[in-house]
Scaffold this motif. Structure first.
Motif, PDB file in Angstrom:
ATOM      1  N   PHE A 587       0.858  -1.181   0.000  1.00 53.34           N
ATOM      2  CA  PHE A 587       0.000   0.000   0.000  1.00 53.34           C
ATOM      3  C   PHE A 587       0.893   1.229   0.000  1.00 53.34           C
ATOM      4  O   PHE A 587       1.803   1.337   0.815  1.00 53.34           O
ATOM      5  CB  PHE A 587      -0.909   0.022   1.231  1.00 53.34           C
ATOM      6  N   THR A 588       0.662   2.132  -0.941  1.00 55.45           N
ATOM      7  CA  THR A 588       1.466   3.354  -0.973  1.00 55.45           C
ATOM      8  C   THR A 588       0.596   4.522  -0.550  1.00 55.45           C
ATOM      9  O   THR A 588      -0.419   4.805  -1.183  1.00 55.45           O
ATOM     10  CB  THR A 588       2.030   3.614  -2.381  1.00 55.45           C
ATOM     11  N   GLN A 589       0.997   5.151   0.531  1.00 56.92           N
ATOM     12  CA  GLN A 589       0.185   6.267   1.030  1.00 56.92           C
ATOM     13  C   GLN A 589       0.584   7.553   0.352  1.00 56.92           C
ATOM     14  O   GLN A 589       1.730   7.714  -0.086  1.00 56.92           O
ATOM     15  CB  GLN A 589       0.286   6.383   2.557  1.00 56.92           C
ATOM     16  N   GLY A 590      -0.363   8.471   0.272  1.00 59.35           N
ATOM     17  CA  GLY A 590      -0.092   9.760  -0.359  1.00 59.35           C
ATOM     18  C   GLY A 590       0.615  10.690   0.607  1.00 59.35           C
ATOM     19  O   GLY A 590       0.761  10.404   1.791  1.00 59.35           O
ATOM     20  N   MET A 591       1.034  11.797   0.072  1.00 60.50           N
ATOM     21  CA  MET A 591       1.778  12.780   0.851  1.00 60.50           C
ATOM     22  C   MET A 591       0.820  13.659   1.649  1.00 60.50           C
ATOM     23  O   MET A 591      -0.319  13.841   1.268  1.00 60.50           O
ATOM     24  CB  MET A 591       2.541  13.660  -0.136  1.00 60.50           C
ATOM     25  N   VAL A 592       1.315  14.220   2.744  1.00 58.55           N
ATOM     26  CA  VAL A 592       0.555  15.239   3.451  1.00 58.55           C
ATOM     27  C   VAL A 592       1.178  16.585   3.090  1.00 58.55           C
ATOM     28  O   VAL A 592       2.367  16.792   3.296  1.00 58.55           O
ATOM     29  CB  VAL A 592       0.608  15.039   4.977  1.00 58.55           C
ATOM     30  N   THR A 593       0.377  17.445   2.505  1.00 58.21           N
ATOM     31  CA  THR A 593       0.883  18.757   2.090  1.00 58.21           C
ATOM     32  C   THR A 593       0.313  19.819   3.017  1.00 58.21           C
ATOM     33  O   THR A 593      -0.603  19.560   3.804  1.00 58.21           O
ATOM     34  CB  THR A 593       0.465  19.066   0.645  1.00 58.21           C
ATOM     35  N   LYS A 594       0.857  21.005   2.920  1.00 59.82           N
ATOM     36  CA  LYS A 594       0.322  22.138   3.681  1.00 59.82           C
ATOM     37  C   LYS A 594       0.178  23.298   2.717  1.00 59.82           C
ATOM     38  O   LYS A 594       1.122  23.613   1.990  1.00 59.82           O
ATOM     39  CB  LYS A 594       1.276  22.507   4.826  1.00 59.82           C
ATOM     40  N   ASP A 595      -1.007  23.889   2.696  1.00 59.56           N
ATOM     41  CA  ASP A 595      -1.300  24.977   1.758  1.00 59.56           C
ATOM     42  C   ASP A 595      -0.992  24.556   0.325  1.00 59.56           C
ATOM     43  O   ASP A 595      -0.453  25.327  -0.469  1.00 59.56           O
ATOM     44  CB  ASP A 595      -0.515  26.241   2.123  1.00 59.56           C
ATOM     45  N   GLY A 596      -1.273  23.296   0.037  1.00 58.18           N
ATOM     46  CA  GLY A 596      -1.138  22.806  -1.329  1.00 58.18           C
ATOM     47  C   GLY A 596       0.266  22.416  -1.751  1.00 58.18           C
ATOM     48  O   GLY A 596       0.464  21.938  -2.853  1.00 58.18           O
ATOM     49  N   SER A 597       1.266  22.607  -0.893  1.00 60.47           N
ATOM     50  CA  SER A 597       2.603  22.194  -1.325  1.00 60.47           C
ATOM     51  C   SER A 597       3.285  21.322  -0.284  1.00 60.47           C
ATOM     52  O   SER A 597       2.882  21.272   0.885  1.00 60.47           O
ATOM     53  CB  SER A 597       3.459  23.414  -1.675  1.00 60.47           C
ATOM     54  N   MET A 599       5.548  19.833   2.439  1.00 61.13           N
ATOM     55  CA  MET A 599       6.084  20.509   3.623  1.00 61.13           C
ATOM     56  C   MET A 599       7.603  20.568   3.528  1.00 61.13           C
ATOM     57  O   MET A 599       8.251  19.574   3.222  1.00 61.13           O
ATOM     58  CB  MET A 599       5.700  19.736   4.879  1.00 61.13           C
ATOM     59  N   SER A 600       8.150  21.724   3.795  1.00 57.22           N
ATOM     60  CA  SER A 600       9.601  21.840   3.828  1.00 57.22           C
ATOM     61  C   SER A 600       9.997  23.003   4.727  1.00 57.22           C
ATOM     62  O   SER A 600       9.247  23.970   4.868  1.00 57.22           O
ATOM     63  CB  SER A 600      10.170  22.031   2.424  1.00 57.22           C
ATOM     64  N   LYS A 601      11.169  22.838   5.320  1.00 57.41           N
ATOM     65  CA  LYS A 601      11.645  23.876   6.235  1.00 57.41           C
ATOM     66  C   LYS A 601      11.768  25.205   5.504  1.00 57.41           C
ATOM     67  O   LYS A 601      11.437  26.245   6.052  1.00 57.41           O
ATOM     68  CB  LYS A 601      13.007  23.467   6.808  1.00 57.41           C
ATOM     69  N   SER A 602      12.251  25.141   4.243  1.00 56.05           N
ATOM     70  CA  SER A 602      12.481  26.394   3.528  1.00 56.05           C
ATOM     71  C   SER A 602      11.166  27.122   3.274  1.00 56.05           C
ATOM     72  O   SER A 602      11.118  28.341   3.253  1.00 56.05           O
ATOM     73  CB  SER A 602      13.215  26.124   2.222  1.00 56.05           C
ATOM     74  N   LYS A 603      10.078  26.375   3.072  1.00 56.82           N
ATOM     75  CA  LYS A 603       8.776  27.027   2.859  1.00 56.82           C
ATOM     76  C   LYS A 603       8.129  27.430   4.181  1.00 56.82           C
ATOM     77  O   LYS A 603       7.152  28.156   4.194  1.00 56.82           O
ATOM     78  CB  LYS A 603       7.833  26.087   2.098  1.00 56.82           C
ATOM     79  N   GLY A 604       8.666  26.902   5.271  1.00 57.51           N
ATOM     80  CA  GLY A 604       8.115  27.253   6.579  1.00 57.51           C
ATOM     81  C   GLY A 604       6.720  26.705   6.798  1.00 57.51           C
ATOM     82  O   GLY A 604       5.933  27.255   7.557  1.00 57.51           O
ATOM     83  N   ASN A 605       6.372  25.613   6.108  1.00 54.64           N
ATOM     84  CA  ASN A 605       5.011  25.072   6.244  1.00 54.64           C
ATOM     85  C   ASN A 605       5.023  23.672   6.859  1.00 54.64           C
ATOM     86  O   ASN A 605       4.187  22.846   6.545  1.00 54.64           O
ATOM     87  CB  ASN A 605       4.304  25.060   4.886  1.00 54.64           C
ATOM     88  N   VAL A 606       5.987  23.424   7.718  1.00 57.35           N
ATOM     89  CA  VAL A 606       6.111  22.107   8.319  1.00 57.35           C
ATOM     90  C   VAL A 606       5.179  21.981   9.525  1.00 57.35           C
ATOM     91  O   VAL A 606       5.158  22.858  10.390  1.00 57.35           O
ATOM     92  CB  VAL A 606       7.571  21.836   8.752  1.00 57.35           C
TER      93      VAL A 606
END
Ligand SMILES: [Zn+2]
Ligand SMILES: [Zn+2]
Length: 838
Positions: A587-597, A599-606
């Motif tokens: 089973f491959t689970q999908g990603m959890v995004t934040k504000d549509g993108s 999550m990454s430290k550089s985007k500050g949306n973690v």
């Protein structure tokens, strides 16, 4: 009634303590499993891809393990013994790069990270058998990684050769092709990757290409993952044909799927990475131009280079090769549209019958010779102007022309076979199957990895470290900075050793293994994790393997999943396993995004799981992440959504607490009222509907709709609570706890205990009562003096007397009847009840 407050920070640690104290999720390898081989069906192995311990666990881990834990719990409650272990993929570059920056030993930072993962996973209440925990950087683990390497070495499946390798100038290490992204950047650090010639260790995965392809049919994996593996293996049938550069006396084999077009080859093209390109250009007028072109081409992505639409570029090498079928000398070029990964890194160009060769020939004014004539076109007007041939390039079938009297006039498919037979006789080629799959480059010039257990002795050459000297332990060093060779080379005391064969001086291999080697067999080790005499016992594997349900990210569709399959097959061939595939279902689970993108430290949306769990508790976090959408899809994180799920769990728990109080002492069994009617019937039916629905949803990973079903059940309980017998509420809420347990284990355990005094995880998975599933409930219209005052749910088997009673209980009927005398009661079963009042 006392204030019932749902406090996950009290409830969750309490249950976690119970599970830890009682080792609830541990399973033993039953003695004598040998005798019962084949009874694997009673056991279940549920496994998430082991995490890489870097920093703290992230939201992706929470999702993967929320999915896996739901499956593990469900399997347990179906009566299976479930192996649900975890460990850490602890070697690798991030820890080492961190060490270079900070001077902290990778072992230290990795251990800290592992401790943090362990704490958080426990705080999430994931049902792990911690007795089998392992980390791939432990000598007790990598001893067996080394043992497997030596097994492969002895079987000729691990070998060393000089090769053009992808080199990351920043990480100062070789990368596997799979670790280079489509734009030619290092997957880890983003630097532009270069090409170097180095002696490297390879694993012969290409020997398994055919089986890796064929056996995909035997496993239940998502179709898109299978397709990715098939494309990566990239099987094509054709012929290998040898073109000779007579000036330098070198043979260049090429792979072609179209040997029928050999007579149409008018030039020859090499990939810029081809190791001979500079050698060929050396001393020619164009040498500098070739060098510049190659350097430029290496910085382009394969994707760009493969684009058929792109204008073709290249440089003449000033050499020629001889076409074996007609003896023609055709000019050699280097051009970036030819990829080293395909075939031999060189192609015969047939511009009349290949789009890209055609574009190149047009750009460079090279001859274009038609050798296949297709059938006359059926298109209207095609016959105008007489025998008009199809436009070139023509890639379809037809008959051979302009080739050789022996083949001209032959259908091209037939000619293909005949030409290959002719080549074979002449020693100029043979039928061949080409795979895009390359052998797996496993050596890394880095410190933080499993040492390759090989010695180099002046007298004996390459010598495997004897098994009783394993593990070859990784020594401590002071400087991790890579300098184009492994930092281990500086550990002289470690490097210099004695040869086990002759007793003379020997040097250790200083390269370490790609971490994908470590993760290619860890699932086997869990079966017998503390065995210090062998990597595993056959009986332990027989008990658990293959993995029944594997869970992880689709980003591993190619690398890890391909390598693990290869290891399984190779180890099976060597007599160490008796199955061919490691993971029966994936089973491959999908990603959890934040504000549509992403999550990454550089985007500050973690969103950190730790902060969410601290705020609302693990049950909410787990439930939310499964509720937000189908778990195989990407989903966008929403704090409002989290709060919604939190409120739901709070309402559910409070109603359970109140019900438990109302019911007095808990009764161990959930029975529900006898012969329920009215609101009781509605809720009992809803509960059975939920039982049926959640089970089905769990089987198809539709956790979001399963949780929604429990929400619906709660809503029905809340709506009708004042009309319900306590037995009904107890049944409905106990069932809700039972069904929600795989997703929110703490609050469910708490509710179930309040209502029944029992442990929910020890209960079998509930069964819906078939009779309660039939939808023979209808809406009974309640009238007072002929006016509709209310509607209630009634069972079709209710007696007229029951229907009258149901109607009298309806709130809006009561409002119009209270204080008055009912002089007449008209009951029309299946329709209505009318009270005549005065
Ligand atoms: Zn890099
Ligand atoms: Zn020796």
């Amino acid at each position: 009634m006392p204030d019932h407050r749902y406090d996950p920070h009290v409830i969750e640690p309490r249950w976690q303590e119970v599970w830890a104290r009682e080792h609830t999720w541990e399973v033993t390898n039953e003695a004598g499993a040998d005798a019962r081989a084949g009874q694997h069906g009673e056991n279940s192995y549920v496994l998430e891809m082991l995490p890489y311990p870097s920093g703290e666990p992230h939201i992706g881990h929470l999702k993967t393990y929320s999915v896996g834990d739901a499956i593990a719990h469900y399997h347990r409650r179906l009566g299976r013994r479930v192996l649900h272990p975890m460990g850490y993929d602890a070697f690798g570059l991030p820890a080492e790069n961190h060490a270079i920056r900070t001077g902290v030993h990778p072992r230290v930072s990795t251990a800290e990270s592992i401790a943090s993962f362990g704490r958080q996973f426990r705080s999430w209440g994931i049902s792990i058998d911690w007795s089998r925990e392992l980390a791939t950087d432990e000598p007790s683990y990598y001893r067996w990684t080394q043992w497997i390497f030596l097994e492969l070495f002895r079987a000729g499946l691990a070998y060393r050769k000089e090769a053009a390798v992808k080199w990351c100038p920043k990480d100062q290490t070789v990368l596997a092709n799979e670790q280079v992204d489509a734009e030619g950047h290092c997957e880890r650090c983003g630097a532009l990757v270069e090409v170097r010639q180095l002696e490297q260790w390879f694993l012969r995965i290409t020997d398994y290409a055919e089986r890796l392809l064929g056996d995909l049919d035997a496993i239940q994996w998502p179709e898109h993952v299978k397709t990715m593996q098939r494309n990566w293996i990239g099987r094509s049938e054709g012929a290998e044909v040898t073109f000779r550069c007579e000036e330098l006396g070198i043979d260049y084999p090429v792979f072609t799927t179209r040997p029928d077009t050999l007579f149409g080859a008018t030039f020859f093209v090499m990939a810029p990475e081809h190791p001979d390109v500079m050698r060929l250009a050396q001393g020619t007028a164009g040498e500098q131009q070739v060098r510049d072109y190659v350097n430029h081409a290496l910085n382009e992505s394969n994707e760009e280079r493969g684009n058929a639409e792109r204008p073709k570029t290249g440089v003449a090498l000033g050499r020629s090769v001889r076409n074996p079928v007609n003896g023609e000398r055709i000019p050699m070029y280097v051009a970036d549209y030819v990829l080293m990964e395909y075939g031999t890194g060189a192609i015969m160009a047939v511009p009349a019958h290949d789009e890209r060769d055609h574009a190149f020939a047009v750009a460079f004014g090279l001859p274009i010779r038609r050798v296949i004539q297709g059938p006359p076109s059926q298109a209207p007007g095609a016959q105008e102007g007489g025998e008009q041939a199809q436009e070139l390039p023509y890639t379809g079938d037809g008959v051979l022309v302009n080739s050789h009297p022996d083949f001209d006039g032959m259908a091209n498919r037939e000619a293909l076979t005949a030409i290959v037979r002719w080549l074979d006789r002449e020693g100029a080629g043979h039928a061949s199957v080409n795979y895009r799959l390359r052998d797996w480059l496993v050596s890394r010039q880095r410190y933080w990895g499993t040492p390759i257990p090989i010695l180099y002795c002046e007298r004996c050459g390459m010598v495997p470290v004897p098994e009783d000297q394993l593990p070859v332990e990784l020594p401590d060093i002071d400087d991790y900075t890579p300098k184009g060779r492994s930092p281990l080379a500086a550990a002289e005391d470690w490097v210099n050793t004695t040869c086990p064969d002759c007793g003379g001086a020997a040097r250790r291999e200083t390269d370490t293994m790609d971490t994908f080697v470590d993760s290619s067999w860890y699932f086997l080790r869990y079966c017998d994790a503390s065995n210090d005499r062998a990597a595993w016992r056959a009986s332990a594997l027989r008990e658990w393997m293959p993995v029944d349900q594997y869970i992880g990210g689709v980003e591993h569709a190619i690398l890890h999943l391909m390598y693990a399959r290869f290891f399984t097959k190779a180890l099976a061939d060597l007599g160490h396993l008796d199955f061919q595939e490691p993971f029966m279902a994936l089973f491959t689970q999908g990603m959890v995004t934040k504000d549509g993108s992403k999550m990454s430290k550089s985007k500050g949306n973690v969103v950190s799981p730790a902060s969410i769990v601290a705020r609302v508790g693990a049950d909410t976090a787990r439930c939310y992440i499964l509720f937000v959408g189908p778990p195989d899809q990407d989903a966008d994180w929403s704090d409002e959504g989290v709060d919604g799920v939190h409120r739901f769990l709070g309402r559910l728990w409070r109603l359970a607490a109140e019900t438990a109080e109302r019911a007095g002492s808990p009764a161990p069994e959930l029975l529900g009222p006898e012969n329920p009617q009215g609101a009781d019937l509605v809720v009992m039916r809803k509960a059975h509907w939920a039982i049926e629905k959640v089970g089905g949803d769990l089987r198809r990973f539709a956790f979001n709709t399963a949780i929604a079903a429990v929400m619906e059940l709660l809503n029905e309980c809340s709506r009708l609570r004042d009309q319900l017998h306590v037995e009904t509420l107890r049944f409905a809420l106990g069932s809700a706890a039972s069904l929600l347990f795989p997703f929110a284990p703490h609050v469910s355990s708490d509710m179930y205990e309040m209502l029944t005094g029992q442990r929910v995880w020890e209960q079998p998975w509930p069964h819906a009562d078939e009779a309660m599933l039939e939808s023979d409930v209808y809406e009974l219209v309640c009238q007072v003096n002929g006016k509709v005052r209310d509607r209630v749910q009634a069972g079709s088997d209710a007696t007229p007397q029951m229907l009258g009673e149901l109607c009298r209980q309806a709130p809006n009927v009561r409002a119009h009847v209270d204080g008055k005398e009912i002089v007449k009661e008209i009951v029309v079963p299946g329709k209505l009840v009318n009270f005549v009042v005065r």
